[in-house]
Write a protein that holds these residues in place. Structure first.
Motif, short mmCIF file in Angstrom:
data_model
loop_
_atom_site.label_atom_id
_atom_site.label_comp_id
_atom_site.label_asym_id
_atom_site.label_seq_id
_atom_site.Cartn_x
_atom_site.Cartn_y
_atom_site.Cartn_z
N GLY A 64 45.18 7.51 -51.22
CA GLY A 64 44.53 8.76 -51.55
C GLY A 64 43.07 8.79 -51.14
O GLY A 64 42.32 7.85 -51.37
N ASN A 65 42.70 9.84 -50.48
CA ASN A 65 41.32 10.12 -50.11
C ASN A 65 41.12 11.60 -50.40
O ASN A 65 41.42 12.43 -49.57
N GLN A 66 40.66 11.92 -51.59
CA GLN A 66 40.70 13.30 -52.04
C GLN A 66 39.91 14.28 -51.18
O GLN A 66 40.14 15.47 -51.25
N GLY A 152 32.17 4.63 -49.60
CA GLY A 152 32.15 4.52 -48.14
C GLY A 152 33.48 4.87 -47.50
O GLY A 152 33.54 5.42 -46.40
N THR A 153 34.57 4.56 -48.19
CA THR A 153 35.91 4.89 -47.70
C THR A 153 36.01 6.36 -47.35
O THR A 153 36.58 6.72 -46.32
N HIS A 154 35.46 7.22 -48.19
CA HIS A 154 35.52 8.66 -47.94
C HIS A 154 34.75 9.04 -46.69
O HIS A 154 35.22 9.84 -45.87
N GLU A 155 33.56 8.47 -46.53
CA GLU A 155 32.71 8.82 -45.40
C GLU A 155 33.35 8.40 -44.07
O GLU A 155 33.35 9.16 -43.10
N ILE A 156 33.89 7.20 -44.05
CA ILE A 156 34.54 6.70 -42.83
C ILE A 156 35.78 7.54 -42.52
O ILE A 156 36.04 7.87 -41.36
N ASP A 157 36.53 7.89 -43.53
CA ASP A 157 37.73 8.70 -43.32
C ASP A 157 37.37 10.07 -42.72
O ASP A 157 38.05 10.54 -41.80
N VAL A 158 36.34 10.70 -43.22
CA VAL A 158 35.93 12.01 -42.69
C VAL A 158 35.52 11.88 -41.23
O VAL A 158 35.87 12.73 -40.40
N ALA A 159 34.80 10.80 -40.88
CA ALA A 159 34.39 10.61 -39.49
C ALA A 159 35.61 10.43 -38.58
O ALA A 159 35.70 11.04 -37.50
N GLY A 164 39.34 12.58 -34.64
CA GLY A 164 40.75 12.56 -34.26
C GLY A 164 41.18 11.22 -33.71
O GLY A 164 41.97 11.14 -32.77
N VAL A 165 40.66 10.15 -34.30
CA VAL A 165 40.96 8.80 -33.80
C VAL A 165 41.79 8.01 -34.82
O VAL A 165 41.86 8.36 -35.99
N ASP A 166 42.34 6.93 -34.33
CA ASP A 166 43.12 6.04 -35.19
C ASP A 166 42.19 4.91 -35.63
O ASP A 166 41.13 5.16 -36.20
#
Length: 193
Positions: A64-66, A152-159, A164-166
């Motif tokens: 989950g990454n809300q 930090g998980t949220h910030e990296i996920d948004v980037a 559009g990268v894996d």
């Protein structure tokens, strides 16, 4: 117990970080799909175990990454994909917070509402201290992952989402605790001179 109930198809894991991977592994072994809150693991080795277990048992696992559920973030992604800021080819993330010191914990009686033995789960056993629960456990290696995986998980996920990268080919990380250093028990991240 939910893990043994054949009528339950999926489990949601919303516990302190150190429990995420062990509970997810047990749920997969029991044939359950899993929604696990971020971070999915306490360390990279546990993350690799989760990937292997998901493949072995063939069940769904979602971390989950809300932010992906917010209207604002989805609108932002839509506009980025439409080219509102041109071609996006680079992202840099950061998270800054002025969290104050948590003090030096003193051995204390475990609150009546907390099963300290169960709460510690797979982590090393320590005496309960008055500066751990309910939130400051995030700042201790036994249980938490610091701001890197707390926010930090949220910030990296948004980037990654915007680009559009894996998976990244290269990661550079720096950080530290620049305020209140050395004035409490906090040990994630360990301040460097």
């Amino acid at each position: 117990m939910a893990i043994e109930d054949k009528d339950i198809d999926a489990l949601v894991i919303a516990t302190p970080d150190h429990w995420h991977a062990p509970m997810t592994l047990e749920a997969l072994k029991a044939g359950k799909n899993v929604y696990v809150e971020k971070p999915c693991s306490h360390n990279p080795a546990e993350g690799e175990m989760l990937v292997a277990a998901q493949k072995k048992y063939g069940k769904l696992v979602q971390m989950g990454n809300q932010r992906r559920s917010t209207v604002v973030a989805n609108k932002m992604m839509e506009e980025i994909k439409e080219g509102i800021i041109g071609d996006v080819y680079f992202a840099r993330t950061w998270y800054a917070n002025t969290r104050g010191p948590i003090g030096f914990g003193k051995k204390a009686a475990v609150p009546d509402y907390l099963d300290w033995e169960l709460w510690q789960g797979p982590s090393p056993r320590v005496d309960y201290r008055d500066n751990i629960h309910p939130y400051n456990w995030h700042w201790f290696w036994h249980w938490g992952t610091g701001e890197a995986l707390n926010n930090g998980t949220h910030e990296i996920d948004v980037a990654r989402w915007a680009l559009g990268v894996d998976f990244p080919k290269k990661v550079v990380s720096l950080g530290g605790r620049y305020c209140f250093t050395g004035k409490d028990d906090w040990n994630v991240p360990i301040p460097r001179p």
